[in-house]
Design a protein around this motif. Sequence first.
Motif, short mmCIF file in Angstrom:
data_model
loop_
_atom_site.label_atom_id
_atom_site.label_comp_id
_atom_site.label_asym_id
_atom_site.label_seq_id
_atom_site.Cartn_x
_atom_site.Cartn_y
_atom_site.Cartn_z
N SER A 1 7.90 -3.63 -8.35
CA SER A 1 7.34 -2.12 -8.57
C SER A 1 5.85 -2.22 -8.76
N TRP A 2 5.32 -3.25 -8.87
CA TRP A 2 3.77 -3.39 -8.77
C TRP A 2 3.25 -3.42 -7.60
N LEU A 3 3.69 -3.47 -6.69
CA LEU A 3 3.22 -3.42 -5.27
C LEU A 3 2.73 -1.87 -4.99
N THR A 4 1.71 -1.72 -4.42
CA THR A 4 1.46 -0.38 -3.97
C THR A 4 1.48 -0.28 -2.73
N THR A 5 1.26 1.01 -2.23
CA THR A 5 1.33 1.37 -0.54
C THR A 5 0.32 1.03 0.11
N PRO A 6 0.26 0.11 1.11
CA PRO A 6 -0.62 -0.54 1.62
C PRO A 6 -1.53 0.60 2.69
N HIS A 7 -2.92 0.40 2.63
CA HIS A 7 -3.71 1.22 3.51
C HIS A 7 -4.03 0.48 4.87
N LEU A 8 -4.65 0.93 5.48
CA LEU A 8 -4.92 0.19 6.97
C LEU A 8 -5.91 -0.71 6.58
N ARG A 9 -6.82 -0.76 5.79
CA ARG A 9 -7.82 -1.68 5.55
C ARG A 9 -6.98 -3.26 4.87
N THR A 10 -5.51 -2.61 4.40
CA THR A 10 -4.82 -3.78 3.64
C THR A 10 -4.74 -4.90 4.85
N ILE A 11 -4.35 -4.37 6.00
CA ILE A 11 -4.02 -5.22 7.01
C ILE A 11 -5.17 -6.37 7.40
#
Length: 503
Positions: free
Chosen positions: A252-262
């Motif tokens: 549950s601690w993981l957040t939705t990744p953004h494009l920059r996350t890649i």
Amino acid sequence: MSRTSSTAPPLAPAPASRASGAAPRAGRRSAPDWLWAALLTLAVGLVGSGTPQMWRDEIASWTAATRGTGDLIDMLGNVDAVSGAYYLVLHGWTSLFGDSLVSLRFPSALAMAGAAAFVVLTARRLFDRRTAVFAGLLFALIPVVSRYAQEARSYAFVVLAVAAATWLLLRALERPGVRRWLPYSVAVCAAGLFHIVSLLILLPHAVIVLLRARRARRWRLAAGYALAVVVALLPVVPLVLLGQRQVGRQISWLTTPHLRTIAEVWDSLFGSPLVAAGVLAAAALPLAWSRGRRPVMEIALVGALPIAGCWIVSQGSTAYFFDRYLAFTVPAWVVLAAAGLAALKPRVAGVAGLVLIIGLGATDQLQLRAKLSKEKGVVGASVAEVITKGYRPGDGFVPVRGHDSVYMVDYQVEYNLPDRVKLRDVFAAKSAVANDDLFPVACKQPAACLGDTRRIWVVTWSGTQDPYHKLPAAEAAALRAHYKVVQSTKVRGLQVTLVERAR
């Protein structure tokens, strides 16, 4: 506690040595390559593996694996079911070889050594022996491989299962049959059991099968692959369903990744930003080849599609995009980079590139083997040393828990205490084992739970003058009312306070 079969022709043009009938001799040549790569990876993985203190995830592995078999299975029904296969393996291992740091991490080193063998075999099957040699060296000596070879978690086993599945798929596509599809099913099943996210490897594998079936106009290949996948997933489905019920506690601690996350994931994926840049640069070289693009495209899909797929899936209600969960793509990137380096002219340029990439990771390799390299909050050994020096039989123990239970300060201390030190967990109404969980049940009436305990070691966060900082209010009030502070020691972000009952 001790620490101690079908005869159909190949679908794609074979290398000249195979086409000329030299397959047996080539097979004999390649065997030493995968063997020395496995041994080198094992050796690198074991060097210094007993130095870094365990971080909280490894501590979770230890406390789960050292329970009785029945207690472990009961726990998995409530929490960490997705790690159950690994815990069971580690449980059997520690039952035989003890739970020292080296022993706990040894299975991961063995698994990563096995992965190295399949990396070499895959590179040899898709490219040539030079690429296989480069792949074996690069895989063994990049930091991320050392990291997971020295970690008591399932990631090395996932890398092994996926690397094996990729090689077994290529092997099955050359001569499809039950005897070749069944091992592939076993490897995919193992990958799913050790970590569900690794099932994303089925995306590139399916694309490879469809492209080869279309090229050869043999759609029975796709049917055989589909059946193999169904067989592989049958044992995994119950785990997926159980895992979905536990997902709120797990990730549950993981957040939705953004494009920059890649763009940001690569540094951690390879264990070093410099190595990541080197591997990706080398992996881009084969894209310019004028020939042999099929194997390049296939292994590139194996590396890239799971990352893209995980990012897309993580846009939903649950995020899964995390570097550790994608470590199983590293073998594909290593093979692709090795292919690029091996094709450079003159040949010495490829060797120089290989040496450069490996050298770029030298500092990170050393850092991985530092005592406190795993996590900043890893201080169990230091706290245990303070308690051991002042311990008296009958002493109690109050670690910081509540919302901070995830840091597993209590287990960090417990693991590092000598056998002669037996502390009573004062505010635990029910132990973690009795609770079928990773964590105990907190006492609802702390004052009553104190009993006649004369002395108590309190371990909580430092940074204030309050020895009970961040303890639940009722626990702190009970201690203040009945105990006085005898000594207090600060240890890397924690404070160890000895309190004694007031007369």
